[in-house]
Write a protein that holds these residues in place. Structure first.
Motif: not given
Length: 316
Positions: A129-140
């Protein structure tokens, strides 16, 4: 002048090069073995120390360049914590980080991560549910799409055959199929204070290295990893290469087996919905933060694993 050159196939050349590489690795490993019969695979105190100073991407870069972080899999675990705790990571900083990471991997100072690991983690993060996941998924995804950082075939997954717990008062044999007990073994790193200093988990792994074409030794090819509790309460994992230690294990170890080619990890299962189970790699203390609605984390059956790097086989 070489005659009948046309009779020499590409496979012949590969076989000769592989044999030469195998010999060099074996000689190198023998020399290392004489100096130290156990080689460190994981140090919990050092790992937690890296986490404590992990406040920015530049901190991970410094740990990479200093040799404190030797696997992209560990880098990914650190990124899970960093992106949860730090909301000011710019795209430019991420690009610089990827460039540095690729450079370190090309210099063979860091083991690649399995693309399958990254796929599992990205899939799990989609439920966060955390919005920070978008940036992390992009990096992964950037790491997954880089052949310098991730691989489909250069890592071999090795599952633990058996665990023997050696305590001061008794010895306990633990089968990986007894999932609840093995889950407790995994949790010992940070969550179990019932084991006194001197307790050792002897983990047996059957593994025949692809370089070993014929083996006439008794028992199975493999190795033993010892997880021992230190006086300060931390844990250290070591690859044991002392052949005498293997007498009663049913295994034998070859000289070319090296901790530098290993990364130890485990996978967990969790429920995001009544009919949906997800799989993650790494420590549950990260995933408990990214997926707070999952409360039933458990170690996946027989997933007390080591990734073994065999990239030399694909370097021709």
């Amino acid at each position: 002048k070489v005659r009948n050159l046309s009779d020499i196939s590409t496979e012949d050349v590969k076989s000769v090069l592989q044999l030469a590489t195998e010999t060099m690795r074996s000689v190198r490993s023998r020399g290392e073995g004489r100096k130290r019969r156990t080689t460190e695979l994981f140090n919990a105190a050092e790992y937690l120390g890296i986490i404590d100073i992990n406040k920015a991407l530049s901190d991970i870069e410094a740990a990479l360049l200093d040799g404190k972080v030797t696997s992209v899999c560990m880098v990914v675990e650190l990124l899970l914590w960093l992106h949860y705790d730090n909301k000011s990571i710019t795209e430019d900083k991420q690009n610089v980080f990827i460039t540095t990471l690729e450079k370190v991997c090309r210099e063979e100072k860091c083991l690649k991560v399995s693309k399958q690991h990254l796929k599992m983690m990205i899939q799990a993060l989609n439920y966060s549910p955390l919005p920070e996941k978008i940036q992390l998924i992009t990096l992964l995804n950037e790491i997954k799409n880089s052949n310098d950082l991730s691989t489909c075939h250069e890592n071999i997954q090795i599952r633990c055959d058996n665990v023997v717990i050696k305590r001061c008062d008794n010895v306990i044999n633990v089968s990986p199929t007894r999932n609840k007990i093995l889950s407790k073994v995994v949790h010992f790193l940070t969550r179990d204070d019932s084991f006194s200093a001197g307790t050792v988990f002897q983990c047996l792994y059957s593994f025949r290295h692809p370089y070993i074409r014929e083996c006439r030794e008794s028992g199975k090819c493999g190795f033993v990893v010892l997880y021992s509790k230190q006086d300060d309460g931390s844990w250290i994992a070591e690859l044991n290469t002392d052949s005498e230690y293997y007498t009663r294990t049913g295994l034998h170890v070859h000289d070319l087996i090296s901790s530098r080619d290993m990364y130890w990890y485990h996978t967990y299962l969790g429920t995001t919905a009544p009919d949906n189970r997800i799989r993650v790699v790494g420590c549950t203390m990260w995933w408990e933060k990214w997926l707070p609605n999952v409360t039933d984390w458990e170690l996946e059956h027989e997933q007390f694993c080591i990734d073994y790097n065999v990239s030399d086989l694909y370097s021709f």
